[in-house]
Design an enzyme around this catalytic site. Structure first.
Site, PDB file in Angstrom:
ATOM      1  N   HIS A 101       0.880  -1.176   0.000  1.00 43.78           N
ATOM      2  CA  HIS A 101       0.000   0.000   0.000  1.00 43.78           C
ATOM      3  C   HIS A 101       0.914   1.222   0.000  1.00 43.78           C
ATOM      4  O   HIS A 101       1.991   1.177   0.615  1.00 43.78           O
ATOM      5  CB  HIS A 101      -0.834   0.105   1.280  1.00 43.78           C
ATOM      6  CG  HIS A 101      -1.711  -1.057   1.579  1.00 43.78           C
ATOM      7  ND1 HIS A 101      -1.250  -2.201   2.175  1.00 43.78           N
ATOM      8  CD2 HIS A 101      -3.037  -1.232   1.403  1.00 43.78           C
ATOM      9  CE1 HIS A 101      -2.258  -3.042   2.352  1.00 43.78           C
ATOM     10  NE2 HIS A 101      -3.359  -2.485   1.883  1.00 43.78           N
ATOM     11  N   ASP A 104       2.225   1.998   3.382  1.00 41.12           N
ATOM     12  CA  ASP A 104       3.125   1.030   4.041  1.00 41.12           C
ATOM     13  C   ASP A 104       4.572   1.491   3.966  1.00 41.12           C
ATOM     14  O   ASP A 104       5.384   1.138   4.813  1.00 41.12           O
ATOM     15  CB  ASP A 104       3.135  -0.345   3.337  1.00 41.12           C
ATOM     16  CG  ASP A 104       1.791  -1.010   3.260  1.00 41.12           C
ATOM     17  OD1 ASP A 104       0.895  -0.625   4.019  1.00 41.12           O
ATOM     18  OD2 ASP A 104       1.646  -1.935   2.427  1.00 41.12           O
ATOM     19  N   ASP A 296      -4.751 -13.722  -2.739  1.00 36.95           N
ATOM     20  CA  ASP A 296      -4.064 -13.403  -1.493  1.00 36.95           C
ATOM     21  C   ASP A 296      -4.031 -14.683  -0.682  1.00 36.95           C
ATOM     22  O   ASP A 296      -5.078 -15.233  -0.312  1.00 36.95           O
ATOM     23  CB  ASP A 296      -4.783 -12.276  -0.735  1.00 36.95           C
ATOM     24  CG  ASP A 296      -4.202 -10.911  -1.081  1.00 36.95           C
ATOM     25  OD1 ASP A 296      -3.417 -10.834  -2.052  1.00 36.95           O
ATOM     26  OD2 ASP A 296      -4.521  -9.933  -0.387  1.00 36.95           O
ATOM     27  N   ASP A 309      -5.542 -13.754   9.094  1.00 36.61           N
ATOM     28  CA  ASP A 309      -4.377 -13.639   8.211  1.00 36.61           C
ATOM     29  C   ASP A 309      -3.268 -14.626   8.604  1.00 36.61           C
ATOM     30  O   ASP A 309      -2.092 -14.262   8.696  1.00 36.61           O
ATOM     31  CB  ASP A 309      -3.821 -12.205   8.209  1.00 36.61           C
ATOM     32  CG  ASP A 309      -4.715 -11.250   7.435  1.00 36.61           C
ATOM     33  OD1 ASP A 309      -5.568 -11.713   6.652  1.00 36.61           O
ATOM     34  OD2 ASP A 309      -4.562 -10.021   7.598  1.00 36.61           O
ATOM     35  N   ASP A 340      -0.733 -12.458   2.068  1.00 41.46           N
ATOM     36  CA  ASP A 340      -1.371 -11.454   2.932  1.00 41.46           C
ATOM     37  C   ASP A 340      -1.550 -12.131   4.292  1.00 41.46           C
ATOM     38  O   ASP A 340      -2.648 -12.521   4.686  1.00 41.46           O
ATOM     39  CB  ASP A 340      -2.704 -11.014   2.324  1.00 41.46           C
ATOM     40  CG  ASP A 340      -3.229  -9.757   2.994  1.00 41.46           C
ATOM     41  OD1 ASP A 340      -2.649  -9.366   4.022  1.00 41.46           O
ATOM     42  OD2 ASP A 340      -4.208  -9.174   2.503  1.00 41.46           O
TER      43      ASP A 340
END
Ligand code: XUL
Ligand code: CO
Length: 446
Positions: A101, A104, A296, A309, A340
């Site tokens: 992102h 990030d 992901d 996650d 992810d």
């Protein structure tokens, strides 16, 4: 040794049962079903989990030990240093892709202009490292959910200033995608959903979101960005209802707003579970609509109702995923498996970042080997073909070719005795099918 206290991760084969810092199944250049393993799997590392996640939970602060902690007082210095850690990590792990992102990788300034300037400095360094290592950008995306300004969403915010800011942020993120040669560009809903319907104009919010995607598509064309756009469905969390609830909901949205040619889907295992589906269900739904884009890679927990996650280690699930991928011929036109995923809070040393990726990569490589064996034998294909064979000729063929009518079917059925109808059905022997799949798992990994 370098920045990380770990050597390059080798393929070691299956001699040792205990998993160490080596791959038992992931042998990057081994050819399976006509392609190298690395080209089937296209593993990606998620910047936000691997380099930013401190392993916090709602009850406690971070537990993680990371080699850059305590070394930098200026957040920009730390952000720039992390690029070196990241590229050494990718190279030592043997992951050829990464994802991030915008927020990030660089700290925010007070204005979008200042934030973009910070971002550009880090992107310059990322670009140099990509050239030097050959590591590629599977996708980038924009964080339109972390900052408090996005409290009520971004493109679905009831506040027009926030919509405008989000559009400006996205524009720069697309420019970065172009610059770094991103293969895909992801739109995960973030806070695009609602907490409560009493204060929400749902249709208006969704129309705003669709318009946002059209603007993004127009701008991508304008700057010559050819990354595949992907929507990432999620049922809930952070909002109590996310508009991209699951693959079927996302597909209906794309159809309603004339976006089927613009977007495909990025599907995540734990998100599937939050919608009450298996990962395989989401992938099959996307495949059959022609919109499987990327994956992901993570898993949820049967006993916990939120987004865990976890690194994917469930072999049965990786087998189902890779069965679908082999049937499709690829993950998606430019898809890959982006981890992810984050190590558990109790797996806090830096080496656990390597260990957890190795566990996930081996689980997918093993899933690929098992699914390949099933495909070689056409076990599932034959089973399905046989199950639907009554549509290949006779009355079934008239249904599929559209010549049947209610009247023609009534005539066919009217005098059929119950015994003949029961004889037309067959047992699925479903328990034997599941046992056979187990047997494939044992055989393929011998
Ligand atoms: C959140 C999630 C995101 C997207 C990218 O659950 O999956 O990290 O993958 O925004
Ligand atoms: Co995701």
């Amino acid at each position: 040794m370098g920045l990380w206290d770990v050597e390059k991760i080798p393929f070691v084969g299956t001699d040792n049962v205990e998993q160490g810092l080596g791959f038992r199944y992931y042998d990057a250049d081994r050819v399976v079903a006509g392609k190298k393993m690395k080209d089937w799997l296209r593993f990606g590392v998620a910047w936000w989990h691997t380099f930013d996640q401190e392993l916090v939970d709602p009850f406690g602060t971070g537990t993680s030990h990371r080699p850059w902690y305590g070394k930098y007082s200026d957040p920009m210095d730390e952000a720039l240093a992390k690029v070196d850690y990241a590229f050494e990590f990718f190279t030592k792990l043997g992951a050829e892709y990464f994802c991030f992102h915008d927020r990030d990788i660089a700290p925010e300034g007070d204005t979008l202009r200042e934030t973009n300037a910070n971002l550009d400095k880090v992107v310059d360094k990322i670009e140099e490292n990509m050239k030097a290592t050959g590591v590629k950008l599977l996708w980038n995306t924009s964080s339109l959910f972390t900052n408090p300004r996005f409290v009520s969403g971004a493109s679905t915010s009831p506040f027009a200033d926030i919509y405008a800011y989000s559009a400006g942020q996205l524009k720069h993120s697309l420019e970065i995608a172009k610059r770094l040669g991103a293969e895909n560009y992801v739109f995960w809903g973030g806070r695009e959903g609602y907490e409560n319907l009493w204060n929400t104009q749902m249709k208006r919010e969704q129309a705003h979101m669709a318009q946002f995607f059209h603007m993004c598509n127009d701008y991508a064309k304008e700057i010559g960005l050819d990354a595949q756009f992907l929507i990432e469905p999620k049922a809930k969390e952070p909002t109590m209802h996310q508009y991209d609830f699951d693959a079927a909901t996302a597909i209906a949205f794309l159809q309603t707003y004339d976006l089927m040619d613009v977007m495909k889907l990025n599907l995540e295992g734990n998100h599937a579970n939050l919608a009450g589906h298996t990962y395989q269900h989401e992938i099959r739904t996307a495949r059959e609509a022609g919109v499987l884009g990327s994956l992901d890679a993570n898993q949820g927990d049967k006993l916990i109702g939120w987004d865990m996650d976890e690194f994917p280690t469930d072999l049965y699930e990786t087998t189902t995923v890779m069965w679908e991928v082999l049937a499709e011929g690829q993950i998606g036109p430019h898809g890959g498996l982006n981890f992810d995923a984050k190590p558990r809070r109790t797996s806090f040393v830096a080496e656990d970042l390597f260990r957890s990726h190795i566990a996930g990569m081996d689980a997918f490589a093993a899933g690929l080997l098992i699914a390949d064996k099933m495909h070689e034998d056409k076990y599932i294909e034959n089973l399905q073909a046989q199950r639907y064979s009554s549509y290949d000729s006779g009355i079934g063929a008239t249904i599929e070719d559209g010549t049947a009518t209610l009247a023609s079917l009534e005539e066919y059925a009217l005098d059929k005795p119950q015994s003949e109808l029961i004889a037309a059905t067959q047992s699925d022997h479903l328990e034997s099918v599941k046992a056979t799949i187990n047997n494939y798992m044992f055989e393929a990994l011998k």
